[in-house]
Design a protein around this motif. Structure first.
Motif, PDB file in Angstrom:
ATOM      1  N   PRO A  18       0.809  -1.214   0.000  1.00 21.35           N
ATOM      2  CA  PRO A  18       0.000   0.000   0.000  1.00 21.35           C
ATOM      3  C   PRO A  18       0.846   1.270   0.000  1.00 21.35           C
ATOM      4  CG  PRO A  18       0.232  -0.763   2.230  1.00 21.35           C
ATOM      5  CD  PRO A  18       0.948  -1.775   1.357  1.00 21.35           C
ATOM      6  N   VAL A  19       0.174   2.380  -0.239  1.00 17.49           N
ATOM      7  CA  VAL A  19       0.763   3.683   0.044  1.00 17.49           C
ATOM      8  C   VAL A  19       0.266   4.086   1.431  1.00 17.49           C
ATOM      9  CG1 VAL A  19      -1.103   5.026  -1.047  1.00 17.49           C
ATOM     10  CG2 VAL A  19       1.183   6.025  -0.838  1.00 17.49           C
ATOM     11  N   SER A  20       1.108   4.772   2.169  1.00 16.11           N
ATOM     12  CA  SER A  20       0.840   5.128   3.558  1.00 16.11           C
ATOM     13  C   SER A  20       0.879   6.642   3.692  1.00 16.11           C
ATOM     14  CB  SER A  20       1.921   4.483   4.443  1.00 16.11           C
ATOM     15  OG  SER A  20       1.879   4.945   5.773  1.00 16.11           O
ATOM     16  N   ALA A  21      -0.018   7.200   4.481  1.00 15.02           N
ATOM     17  CA  ALA A  21      -0.010   8.657   4.684  1.00 15.02           C
ATOM     18  C   ALA A  21      -0.366   8.982   6.121  1.00 15.02           C
ATOM     19  CB  ALA A  21      -0.985   9.344   3.737  1.00 15.02           C
ATOM     20  N   PHE A  63      -3.729   3.752   5.270  1.00 17.58           N
ATOM     21  CA  PHE A  63      -3.199   3.004   4.137  1.00 17.58           C
ATOM     22  C   PHE A  63      -4.228   3.019   3.007  1.00 17.58           C
ATOM     23  CE2 PHE A  63      -0.876   0.406   7.457  1.00 17.58           C
ATOM     24  CZ  PHE A  63       0.401   0.750   7.048  1.00 17.58           C
ATOM     25  N   VAL A  64      -3.746   3.046   1.771  1.00 16.67           N
ATOM     26  CA  VAL A  64      -4.582   2.730   0.610  1.00 16.67           C
ATOM     27  C   VAL A  64      -3.902   1.579  -0.099  1.00 16.67           C
ATOM     28  CG1 VAL A  64      -5.434   3.527  -1.634  1.00 16.67           C
ATOM     29  CG2 VAL A  64      -5.600   5.016   0.370  1.00 16.67           C
ATOM     30  N   LEU A  75      -0.931   8.466  -7.731  1.00 16.86           N
ATOM     31  CA  LEU A  75      -1.115   9.846  -7.272  1.00 16.86           C
ATOM     32  C   LEU A  75      -2.438   9.988  -6.537  1.00 16.86           C
ATOM     33  CD1 LEU A  75      -0.513  12.844  -7.024  1.00 16.86           C
ATOM     34  CD2 LEU A  75      -1.404  13.151  -9.358  1.00 16.86           C
ATOM     35  N   GLN A  76      -3.521   9.530  -7.157  1.00 16.16           N
ATOM     36  CA  GLN A  76      -4.836   9.656  -6.527  1.00 16.16           C
ATOM     37  C   GLN A  76      -4.923   8.836  -5.247  1.00 16.16           C
ATOM     38  OE1 GLN A  76      -7.028  11.940  -7.443  1.00 16.16           O
ATOM     39  NE2 GLN A  76      -5.535  12.499  -9.015  1.00 16.16           N
ATOM     40  N   ALA A  77      -4.256   7.684  -5.224  1.00 14.53           N
ATOM     41  CA  ALA A  77      -4.241   6.864  -4.016  1.00 14.53           C
ATOM     42  C   ALA A  77      -3.497   7.570  -2.891  1.00 14.53           C
ATOM     43  CB  ALA A  77      -3.599   5.510  -4.311  1.00 14.53           C
TER      44      ALA A  77
END
Length: 202
Positions: A18-21, A63-64, A75-77
């Protein structure tokens, strides 16, 4: 008063996972000297800062997953993960402010928030928000967000390593290292592979 929150992501470049933010507001008595861009800190120092951020800051994390990344692009994720983290952080503000002796204004909470995002794109938030390239090396709140996002993702990838040990996720965290690309070519993608990231072109 204006509460400054920093937003950052980790994991835009990997081929898997995933991408994490994260989104973080820091109290005035935070030990700012422990902060830096997460990439410039050792793992030991990141983990130490991570624990203190979790204890003292008002924070949110999201997470996404790789399937959503494949559907909407990275980018959108990343922007979605930041937006989700912001909402989580926002929900914690009243309790956190009371605990830290911070008096909120009577106006809507969104009007008391100002967000700084690392990069050149902003998620769609209902407060004032601006982006700045390399903000993770300038603003403590963004530094803290970068640390939180990276440590959370690194730890998750280590858990995935236990499920799929042949891919070596604990060592490279899904980034396109030579070893990662070669194992994907040899035995095929793992269940957490980002299929929109073509490892055959690496």
């Amino acid at each position: 008063m204006t509460l400054i929150c920093g937003l950052d992501e980790a994991g835009r470049g990997p081929l898997a996972g995933p991408v994490s933010a994260a989104c973080v507001i820091l109290p005035e008595d935070f030990p700012f000297e422990i902060l830096n861009d997460s990439k410039k800190l050792s793992e030991k120092k990141r983990n130490h800062a991570f624990d203190i951020i979790k204890e003292k800051a008002c924070w949110g994390h999201s997470f996404v997953d790789e399937k959503t990344i494949d559907k909407i692009n990275i980018l959108q994720a990343s922007l979605l993960a930041m937006k989700n983290a912001w909402f989580m952080m926002k929900d914690k503000i009243p309790e956190w402010a009371e605990k830290n002796g911070i008096t909120l204004d009577e106006c809507p909470l969104d009007e008391q928030l100002s967000a700084i995002v690392d990069g050149n794109k902003c998620p769609d938030l209902s407060c004032a928000v601006r982006s700045e390239v390399k903000a993770d090396g300038k603003y403590p709140q963004v530094m803290a967000a970068s640390i939180l996002a990276k440590v959370e993702r690194d730890r998750l990838m280590c858990e995935y390593d236990k499920l799929y040990p042949e891919y070596g996720y604990a060592s490279h965290k899904g980034y396109p290292t030579k070893a990662h690309v070669e194992i994907c070519r040899k035995i095929g993608p793992s269940p957490i592979q980002r299929m929109c990231f073509d490892y055959n072109k690496r």
